[in-house]
Design an enzyme around this catalytic site. Structure first.
Site, PDB file in Angstrom:
ATOM      1  N   GLU A  71       1.182  -1.006  -0.044  1.00 19.26           N
ATOM      2  CA  GLU A  71      -0.162   0.140   0.187  1.00 19.26           C
ATOM      3  C   GLU A  71       0.667   1.524  -0.194  1.00 19.26           C
ATOM      4  O   GLU A  71       1.678   1.273   0.573  1.00 19.26           O
ATOM      5  CB  GLU A  71      -1.005  -0.225   1.385  1.00 19.26           C
ATOM      6  CG  GLU A  71      -1.570   0.994   0.954  1.00 19.26           C
ATOM      7  CD  GLU A  71      -3.150   1.589   2.331  1.00 19.26           C
ATOM      8  OE1 GLU A  71      -2.376   0.990   3.158  1.00 19.26           O
ATOM      9  OE2 GLU A  71      -3.466   2.148   2.433  1.00 19.26           O
ATOM     10  N   ARG A 106       5.259 -12.738   8.833  1.00 20.88           N
ATOM     11  CA  ARG A 106       6.300 -11.338   9.269  1.00 20.88           C
ATOM     12  C   ARG A 106       7.811 -11.324   9.892  1.00 20.88           C
ATOM     13  O   ARG A 106       8.023 -11.949  10.479  1.00 20.88           O
ATOM     14  CB  ARG A 106       5.315  -9.941   9.304  1.00 20.88           C
ATOM     15  CG  ARG A 106       4.822 -10.199  10.547  1.00 20.88           C
ATOM     16  CD  ARG A 106       4.950  -8.631  10.869  1.00 20.88           C
ATOM     17  NE  ARG A 106       4.456  -7.288  10.138  1.00 20.88           N
ATOM     18  CZ  ARG A 106       3.262  -7.180   9.821  1.00 20.88           C
ATOM     19  NH1 ARG A 106       2.389  -7.346   9.636  1.00 20.88           N
ATOM     20  NH2 ARG A 106       3.595  -7.073   8.403  1.00 20.88           N
ATOM     21  N   LYS A 111       4.687   0.616  10.849  1.00 21.32           N
ATOM     22  CA  LYS A 111       4.622   1.775  10.000  1.00 21.32           C
ATOM     23  C   LYS A 111       4.231   3.289  10.389  1.00 21.32           C
ATOM     24  O   LYS A 111       4.517   4.732  10.496  1.00 21.32           O
ATOM     25  CB  LYS A 111       3.574   1.764   8.736  1.00 21.32           C
ATOM     26  CG  LYS A 111       4.244   1.357   7.327  1.00 21.32           C
ATOM     27  CD  LYS A 111       3.389   1.170   6.488  1.00 21.32           C
ATOM     28  CE  LYS A 111       3.590   0.179   5.053  1.00 21.32           C
ATOM     29  NZ  LYS A 111       2.685   0.920   4.014  1.00 21.32           N
TER      30      LYS A 111
END
Length: 563
Positions: A38, A265, A275
């Site tokens: 994204e 992850r 983020k």
RNA sequence: UGUCCCGUGGUGUAAUUGGUAACACGUCUGACUCUGGAUCAGAAAAGUUUAGGUUCGAGCCCUAACGGGACAACCA
């Protein structure tokens, strides 16, 4: 980096799935993956794992990997991010060729699919308040109840949805929902919202749309449109898989169906990867930007001297599995050391200078001595460095009262100056306060490197730089941003910021050898005991700037502690 | 009092169709000394969360328990 153990390495679970599919002739033996960021932030080392995985798998099995921007939420996304993402992927060494896609490319197709769903009685417009919808959804242990809007006629739904698209309604007033199962134990199947109204300008489609598909309504379908065979994502999407499959089954026409596979992850010890928090650091000015060398972003690592090869090697060593993991940053550091050890030019620098005067060396004499650029790789050639009467050595390389195991310079003791002579410390020059200002030493002219008598053994060799010829340099020592005492940075912003290491950036002014004056910003250098550096690519000053890329381990402190 | 996923040295990843735990990082020794926290040599460290079961044989299969994680945005 290491092709030999690549071949002998056993398969990870995704490779096993792929080989199984290949064996069964699934998808006509076609392998297609994608990396779907994204564009709402910069890529970090965690994304690098995913990039290496997706592109790597495609390469390994003769397939293709697409780059697809998952740009379904115009309010958080920006072109700044798409540009940086592309740059970072390229830098890592991967090529998506002409397969650069955007979820927004499919907005029309998705819209048509939504209409088909409505026509089939499988989607409806809900005009209740968010709170009501949320309440009706039930809880983790309690199933939901059906929305009163669920019974709306197809015609009315079609009309309402069209008017949503035409911008007749306010944000939050209407949503489109898939009609699945309010009693499902899986929350994502309880009539998920698939379209919402956002009167926001999209960085690509601009004002063309005011309704935007949700992640779940875009991702699987985009995979389908692009012919993705293996849609690899992280573990938190595991519970979305039934919805992914439900939607793709409604859409698909024929045998082919993309398959979602989840993996754990990457987590790195002492490193923040969220983020949101990374954005906080940038916004609050704790770092100089996304590419600050203390950041775990790809661009930060790049400025800190990491090479693409080292990151790819790291991604490979980290492995792929489904269990939550915390990789020791030591493995990242090992990866860059491995790479740079082989490839970096060795160069001499002094970060905390101590002047050395060779009393028996002619006053105005200068000798240009040849030295090897990389002792592990002779093909990297040699360079010449100036030697003169006054030198700088590292303060740490001298001790007035050395303990037992200290083999470097001390009164009456000899050391070799790398690529030059053996010198002996004769006298310590101090100021009135007793602070050491300089050392008077003598050199042995017969011990010049390369000369017949140069093989006399001394216990230690140290770095040095000619005072007159050296170049002043700004040397930045970057530490990771977080204190080891607080490895679990999981709380709110306050906790997390209070855990920042205030000494994470140290600036020293030292001296480097003159050859570095013309250094290319892309070159990587290695210094004794300090670690690895590169010339700061963004340095605008005349000064050379070096970023330390591996932590300074003080072995000497350890030895002292023991004795 | 839900559904799903996951439990192998400090960390991470392996272990052919069930055959008696391997590799890497890290740690610790020692050696070397034109230095590079390189290199070389060596060591410690798990009996696979637990308890049952199937089997000649289980880290792999079955059951249960325990532990960890994910899921209740009109985020992705």
């Amino acid at each position: 980096m290491n092709n030999s153990d690549e071949k002998s390495r056993s398969l990870n679970f995704i490779e096993t799935i792929i080989e199984e599919d290949l064996k069964n002739g699934k998808n006509d033996g076609r392998i297609q993956t994608r990396f779907p960021p994204e564009p709402n932030g910069y890529l970090h080392i965690g994304h690098a794992k995913s990039i290496c995985l997706n592109f790597g798998l495609a390469m390994k099995y003769g397939g293709k990997c697409n780059l697809r921007f998952d740009d379904t939420n115009p309010v958080t996304e920006d072109v700044e991010y798409v540009d940086s993402i592309k740059e970072d992927i390229r830098w890592l060494g991967f090529d998506w060729e002409d397969r650069e896609y955007y979820a927004s490319d499919y907005f029309h197709k998705l819209y048509k699919f939504a209409i088909n769903l409505i026509k089939d009685g499988k989607a409806y417009v809900d005009d209740q308040l968010v709170e009501a919808i949320s309440e009706q959804r039930g809880t983790l242990t309690q199933h939901g109840i059906e929305s009163p809007c669920r019974k709306r006629s197809v015609e009315e739904n079609l009309d309402l949805f069209e008017r949503m698209k035409n911008g007749e309604f306010a944000e939050g007033s209407h949503v489109l929902r898939a009609k699945i199962d309010m009693a499902s134990p899986n929350m994502h199947m309880r009539d998920p919202v698939i379209y919402r109204i956002k009167h926001a300008r999209h960085h690509r489609t601009e004002d063309q749309w005011c309704i935007y598909p949700m992640y779940d309504f875009a991702h699987g379908q985009c995979d389908y449109f692009e012919g993705i065979t293996h849609s690899i994502c992280t573990l938190e999407f595991e519970v979305h898989r039934p919805l992914y499959d439900w939607l793709v089954d409604e859409l698909k026409d024929g045998e082919y169906r993309p398959r979602q596979i989840e993996f754990a992850r990457l987590n790195l010890s002492y490193t923040i990867m969220s983020k949101r928090k990374l954005l906080q650091l940038v916004k609050n000015g704790h770092v100089h930007g996304w590419d600050d060398p203390r950041m775990p972003t790809i661009c930060g690592l790049r400025r800190g001297g990491y090479t693409p090869e080292s990151i790819r090697y790291f991604a490979d060593k980290v492995g792929v599995a489904k269990r939550d993991n915390v990789i020791d940053v030591a493995l990242l550091e090992f990866s860059i050391r491995e790479d740079l050890n082989r490839r970096a030019s060795r160069v001499m620098a002094v970060t905390r200078p101590l002047k050395v005067i060779i009393t028996n060396y002619p006053d105005d004499n200068v000798e240009w001595l040849e030295t090897i650029n990389n002792p592990e790789d002779e093909s990297m050639g040699t360079r010449t460095i100036p030697f003169s009467r006054e030198l700088y050595i590292e303060q740490d390389d001298f001790m007035e009262n050395p303990p037992k195991q200290f083999f470097r310079l001390s009164p009456g003791n000899e050391v070799r100056l790398k690529s030059a002579y053996i010198i002996k410390c004769e006298e310590i020059i101090k100021d009135k306060k007793g602070i050491i200002k300089a050392l008077h030493c003598t050199y042995d002219p017969e011990t010049r490197s390369g000369k017949p008598l140069s093989n006399r053994k001394v216990k230690s060799t140290i770095h040095w730089v000619s005072a007159k010829h050296s170049v002043p340099a700004e040397i930045r020592l970057y530490d990771r941003l977080f204190n080891k005492e607080y490895p679990d940075v999981v709380g709110e912003e306050q906790d997390f910021i209070s855990n920042l290491n205030p000494d994470s950036l140290q600036i020293l002014y030292g001296f480097v050898e003159p050859s570095l004056k013309e250094a290319n910003p892309l070159d990587k250098f290695q210094f004794q005991r300090i670690g690895y550096f590169c010339v700061d690519p963004d340095s605008t000053s005349k000064k050379l700037v070096f970023n330390r890329t591996v932590p300074l381990k003080d072995t000497w402190a350890k030895i002292q502690a023991k004795t």
